[in-house]
Design a protein around this motif. Structure first.
Motif, PDB file in Angstrom:
ATOM      1  N   LEU A  66       0.733  -1.144  -0.037  1.00 18.26           N
ATOM      2  CA  LEU A  66       0.018  -0.204   0.132  1.00 18.26           C
ATOM      3  C   LEU A  66       0.907   1.478  -0.001  1.00 18.26           C
ATOM      4  CD1 LEU A  66      -2.436  -1.451   2.540  1.00 18.26           C
ATOM      5  CD2 LEU A  66      -2.816  -1.326   0.204  1.00 18.26           C
ATOM      6  N   GLU A  67       1.077   1.959  -1.060  1.00 18.56           N
ATOM      7  CA  GLU A  67       1.758   3.147  -1.283  1.00 18.56           C
ATOM      8  C   GLU A  67       1.208   4.209  -0.827  1.00 18.56           C
ATOM      9  OE1 GLU A  67       5.113   2.523  -3.115  1.00 18.56           O
ATOM     10  OE2 GLU A  67       4.103   0.681  -2.342  1.00 18.56           O
ATOM     11  N   ILE A  68       1.614   4.944   0.460  1.00 21.47           N
ATOM     12  CA  ILE A  68       1.159   6.032   1.017  1.00 21.47           C
ATOM     13  C   ILE A  68       2.010   7.184   0.914  1.00 21.47           C
ATOM     14  CG2 ILE A  68       0.406   6.756   3.260  1.00 21.47           C
ATOM     15  CD1 ILE A  68      -1.243   4.144   2.361  1.00 21.47           C
ATOM     16  N   PHE A  69       1.377   8.222   0.195  1.00 24.87           N
ATOM     17  CA  PHE A  69       2.049   9.570  -0.045  1.00 24.87           C
ATOM     18  C   PHE A  69       1.549  10.496   0.805  1.00 24.87           C
ATOM     19  CE2 PHE A  69       2.490   6.720  -3.895  1.00 24.87           C
ATOM     20  CZ  PHE A  69       3.613   7.227  -4.371  1.00 24.87           C
ATOM     21  N   ASP A  70       0.613  10.494   1.580  1.00 24.58           N
ATOM     22  CA  ASP A  70      -0.016  11.432   2.459  1.00 24.58           C
ATOM     23  C   ASP A  70      -0.760  10.738   3.593  1.00 24.58           C
ATOM     24  OD1 ASP A  70       0.053  13.997   3.617  1.00 24.58           O
ATOM     25  OD2 ASP A  70      -0.363  14.902   1.736  1.00 24.58           O
ATOM     26  N   THR A  71      -1.065  11.431   4.429  1.00 21.06           N
ATOM     27  CA  THR A  71      -1.895  10.875   5.804  1.00 21.06           C
ATOM     28  C   THR A  71      -3.436  10.617   5.353  1.00 21.06           C
ATOM     29  OG1 THR A  71      -2.078  13.201   6.365  1.00 21.06           O
ATOM     30  CG2 THR A  71      -0.530  12.150   7.499  1.00 21.06           C
ATOM     31  N   GLY A  72      -3.789  11.478   4.377  1.00 20.24           N
ATOM     32  CA  GLY A  72      -5.388  11.045   4.020  1.00 20.24           C
ATOM     33  C   GLY A  72      -5.299   9.569   3.333  1.00 20.24           C
ATOM     34  N   GLN A  73      -4.215   9.390   2.548  1.00 18.07           N
ATOM     35  CA  GLN A  73      -4.087   8.099   1.807  1.00 18.07           C
ATOM     36  C   GLN A  73      -3.886   6.945   2.970  1.00 18.07           C
ATOM     37  OE1 GLN A  73      -1.280   8.130  -1.351  1.00 18.07           O
ATOM     38  NE2 GLN A  73      -2.052  10.058  -2.273  1.00 18.07           N
ATOM     39  N   LEU A  74      -3.206   7.183   4.071  1.00 15.58           N
ATOM     40  CA  LEU A  74      -3.050   6.394   5.114  1.00 15.58           C
ATOM     41  C   LEU A  74      -4.623   5.943   5.447  1.00 15.58           C
ATOM     42  CD1 LEU A  74      -1.625   4.523   6.993  1.00 15.58           C
ATOM     43  CD2 LEU A  74      -0.591   6.473   8.203  1.00 15.58           C
ATOM     44  N   TRP A  75      -5.221   7.224   5.810  1.00 14.64           N
ATOM     45  CA  TRP A  75      -6.593   7.054   6.550  1.00 14.64           C
ATOM     46  C   TRP A  75      -7.531   5.865   5.638  1.00 14.64           C
ATOM     47  CZ3 TRP A  75      -9.891  11.892   7.169  1.00 14.64           C
ATOM     48  CH2 TRP A  75     -11.547  11.474   7.616  1.00 14.64           C
TER      49      TRP A  75
END
Length: 299
Positions: free
Chosen positions: A168-177
């Motif tokens: 899971l490629e996460i580029f910012d905190t909203g993507q992690l959410w």
């Protein structure tokens, strides 16, 4: 999430990427033969896994041609060298917005739906494939990387059906959410594998405090890695494992071994191995990596 230092580190070499780096360094592999040779060299230098994009052999431009992925994977396997294979599934999300007419998409647009980003994964069934977990203003200008919730849910479900482990490629905190939301919905199997991508304009900055905050948001039991681009790549190896994560280096993210000295993938891996071992940790073997991540090939 536990932030204790990780002593068994999965080290990934990201070999070539999709950026405009071919003209900047003669070491960036372009053809399937070059990419496979670079993968083998990275494995021999100590990498646990290789992350693979492909390029048009004639122009060096990024590609999502199945035949190129097939040739790279076959060439690696023919050598008998053991390495975990991680194929990108992020290609097909580029949208260049027209400055005068936003509905007239610009040159460089390559936009397909979530399932149409996966045919090479369906055919080759790699150990791991990436899933870019949100849309992003990608650098200056008018390029937007598009990955909507509907696209992601469809892609995650198909990857799950194939038995491939999504990274899971996460580029910012909203993507992690949102990635955590997919995990809660059962679209991501345990152990969830996160890659926290920092320093890419304009996502999460390569800031230790930001990384620590993202780590604290990860679900319990997740496996995770992080990387930073450019000159922060090698220092970030230490930063990541000190917080309990795995590491990634390679020419996708950084072209230099030191100021003015261009690197090969194998040299970056060797440098990262040295950093890991200097901290009293070790690099996981491909076999250990498969067991830790419960990859299909280890089941």
């Amino acid at each position: 999430m536990n932030e204790t230092m990780n002593t068994d580190v999965i080290l990934t070499a990201a070999l070539t990427g999709a950026g405009d780096t071919v003209r900047k360094s003669e070491h960036v592999p372009v053809t399937p033969k070059q990419i496979a040779e670079s993968a083998v060299a990275a494995a021999e230098a100590g990498a646990s896994a290789v992350h693979i994009h492909v390029r048009d052999p004639e122009t060096g431009a990024p590609s999502r041609d199945n035949a190129l992925y097939r040739e790279v994977v076959e060439r690696i396997k023919e050598t008998g060298v053991d390495i975990v294979i991680n194929l990108t599934a992020g290609m097909g999300g580029d949208l260049v917005i027209g400055q005068d007419d936003p509905l007239a998409f610009g040159e460089g647009t390559d936009l397909v739906n979530g399932l149409d980003r996966l045919p090479h994964v369906e055919e080759l069934l790699p150990d791991i494939c990436t899933l870019d977990c949100g849309s992003l203003n990608f650098g200056d200008g008018s390029l937007v990387y598009v990955s909507t919730p509907d696209m992601l849910r469809a892609g995650a479900k198909r990857i799950q059906e194939l038995g491939v482990r999504p990274e899971l490629e996460i580029f910012d905190t909203g993507q992690l959410w949102f990635a955590k939301q997919m995990y809660a919905e059962g679209l991501i199997d345990d152990p969830a594998l996160f890659q926290l991508c920092t320093g890419i304009p304009y996502g999460a900055p390569a800031d230790p405090g930001v990384l620590q905050s993202m780590v604290r948001l990860l679900p319990e039991g997740a496996q995770w890695a992080s990387f930073a681009i450019g000159r922060m790549q090698l220092p970030w190896v230490a930063q990541s494992i000190l917080l309990g994560g795995h590491a990634r280096v390679g020419l996708e993210d950084n072209l230099y071994l030191s100021r003015g000295v261009k690197a090969t993938n194998a040299q970056l891996v060797e440098k990262a191995v040295g950093i890991i071992e200097s901290l009293g940790a070790r690099v996981a073997t491909p076999e250990e990596t498969r067991a830790k991540l419960k990859l299909r090939s280890a089941r």
